[in-house]
Motif scaffolding. Structure first.
Motif, PDB file in Angstrom:
ATOM      1  N   VAL A  15       9.878  -4.167   5.939  1.00 49.53           N
ATOM      2  CA  VAL A  15       9.361  -4.616   4.637  1.00 49.53           C
ATOM      3  C   VAL A  15       8.299  -5.676   4.674  1.00 49.53           C
ATOM      4  O   VAL A  15       7.426  -5.490   3.936  1.00 49.53           O
ATOM      5  CB  VAL A  15      10.621  -4.848   3.900  1.00 49.53           C
ATOM      6  N   ALA A  16       8.512  -6.494   5.750  1.00 48.88           N
ATOM      7  CA  ALA A  16       7.488  -7.561   5.855  1.00 48.88           C
ATOM      8  C   ALA A  16       6.260  -6.920   6.568  1.00 48.88           C
ATOM      9  O   ALA A  16       5.082  -7.842   6.874  1.00 48.88           O
ATOM     10  CB  ALA A  16       8.040  -8.728   6.500  1.00 48.88           C
ATOM     11  N   ALA A  17       5.946  -5.563   7.021  1.00 47.97           N
ATOM     12  CA  ALA A  17       4.983  -5.365   7.936  1.00 47.97           C
ATOM     13  C   ALA A  17       3.953  -5.293   6.915  1.00 47.97           C
ATOM     14  O   ALA A  17       3.827  -5.568   5.730  1.00 47.97           O
ATOM     15  CB  ALA A  17       5.339  -3.975   8.223  1.00 47.97           C
ATOM     16  N   PRO A  18       2.537  -5.511   7.569  1.00 47.84           N
ATOM     17  CA  PRO A  18       1.385  -5.349   6.837  1.00 47.84           C
ATOM     18  C   PRO A  18       0.961  -4.444   5.956  1.00 47.84           C
ATOM     19  O   PRO A  18       1.440  -3.127   6.729  1.00 47.84           O
ATOM     20  CB  PRO A  18       0.187  -5.696   7.794  1.00 47.84           C
ATOM     21  N   ALA A  19       0.570  -4.578   4.714  1.00 48.91           N
ATOM     22  CA  ALA A  19       0.439  -3.391   3.753  1.00 48.91           C
ATOM     23  C   ALA A  19      -0.736  -2.512   4.209  1.00 48.91           C
ATOM     24  O   ALA A  19      -1.942  -2.773   4.738  1.00 48.91           O
ATOM     25  CB  ALA A  19       0.372  -3.608   2.542  1.00 48.91           C
ATOM     26  N   MET A  20      -0.457  -1.120   4.277  1.00 44.25           N
ATOM     27  CA  MET A  20      -1.301  -0.135   4.454  1.00 44.25           C
ATOM     28  C   MET A  20      -1.185   0.893   3.142  1.00 44.25           C
ATOM     29  O   MET A  20      -0.475   0.437   2.312  1.00 44.25           O
ATOM     30  CB  MET A  20      -1.277   0.616   5.743  1.00 44.25           C
ATOM     31  N   ALA A  21      -1.895   1.995   3.234  1.00 43.76           N
ATOM     32  CA  ALA A  21      -1.882   2.735   2.007  1.00 43.76           C
ATOM     33  C   ALA A  21      -0.447   3.321   2.178  1.00 43.76           C
ATOM     34  O   ALA A  21      -0.059   3.905   3.051  1.00 43.76           O
ATOM     35  CB  ALA A  21      -2.832   4.147   2.305  1.00 43.76           C
ATOM     36  N   LYS A  22       0.346   2.849   1.068  1.00 45.74           N
ATOM     37  CA  LYS A  22       1.872   3.211   0.889  1.00 45.74           C
ATOM     38  C   LYS A  22       1.852   4.605   0.006  1.00 45.74           C
ATOM     39  O   LYS A  22       1.150   4.901  -0.864  1.00 45.74           O
ATOM     40  CB  LYS A  22       2.552   2.309   0.253  1.00 45.74           C
ATOM     41  N   SER A  23       2.951   5.201   0.204  1.00 45.43           N
ATOM     42  CA  SER A  23       3.324   6.570  -0.633  1.00 45.43           C
ATOM     43  C   SER A  23       4.119   5.855  -1.897  1.00 45.43           C
ATOM     44  O   SER A  23       4.447   4.968  -1.857  1.00 45.43           O
ATOM     45  CB  SER A  23       4.328   7.408   0.168  1.00 45.43           C
ATOM     46  N   ALA A  24       4.075   6.646  -2.799  1.00 48.12           N
ATOM     47  CA  ALA A  24       4.897   6.543  -4.124  1.00 48.12           C
ATOM     48  C   ALA A  24       6.202   6.182  -3.926  1.00 48.12           C
ATOM     49  O   ALA A  24       6.705   5.089  -4.454  1.00 48.12           O
ATOM     50  CB  ALA A  24       4.720   7.592  -4.999  1.00 48.12           C
ATOM     51  N   LYS A  25       6.834   6.654  -3.025  1.00 46.58           N
ATOM     52  CA  LYS A  25       8.340   6.363  -2.822  1.00 46.58           C
ATOM     53  C   LYS A  25       8.181   4.937  -1.911  1.00 46.58           C
ATOM     54  O   LYS A  25       9.329   4.151  -2.579  1.00 46.58           O
ATOM     55  CB  LYS A  25       8.993   7.373  -1.877  1.00 46.58           C
ATOM     56  N   ASP A  26       7.424   4.595  -1.224  1.00 47.79           N
ATOM     57  CA  ASP A  26       7.535   3.264  -0.612  1.00 47.79           C
ATOM     58  C   ASP A  26       7.390   2.330  -1.713  1.00 47.79           C
ATOM     59  O   ASP A  26       8.016   1.225  -1.702  1.00 47.79           O
ATOM     60  CB  ASP A  26       6.432   3.222   0.637  1.00 47.79           C
TER      61      ASP A  26
END
Length: 104
Positions: A15-26
């Protein structure tokens, strides 16, 4: 017991990983975790709203289509169902990680 603690720590690091393009579910999962922290009393209402706004801004949810927003909501419901089965320690860890990531 040790296996569940290790699993929650590993999950919280994801959860604390750096953000990238996330899916809608994420994105729905993140929103559900924020709501769960509020329901557990680990964050207050202004903190919840700030966190939700930061998530929505970071992943540009406002400019997405209605279908995408529906998928976010469905992901949120699935995460709520999953979290009902989770113990208090895992919830406490997730709340701490979310608070550090989005407010810290």
């Amino acid at each position: 017991m040790k296996k569940t603690i290790i699993a929650t720590i590993l999950l919280s690091s994801l959860v604390a990983a750096p953000a990238m393009a996330k899916s809608a579910k994420d994105i729905g999962t993140i929103f559900a975790q924020i709501d769960m922290c509020k329901l557990e009393g680990r964050i207050n209402m202004p903190e919840k709203k700030i966190m939700r706004l930061k998530v929505a801004d970071k992943y540009n949810v406002a400019k997405r289509t209605k279908a995408f927003k529906r998928r976010v909501t469905n992901g949120q419901f699935k995460e709520f169902d999953r979290m009902k089965k989770q113990g208090g320690l895992g919830k406490a860890i997730k709340c701490g990680v979310l608070k550090d990531k989005w407010l810290g």
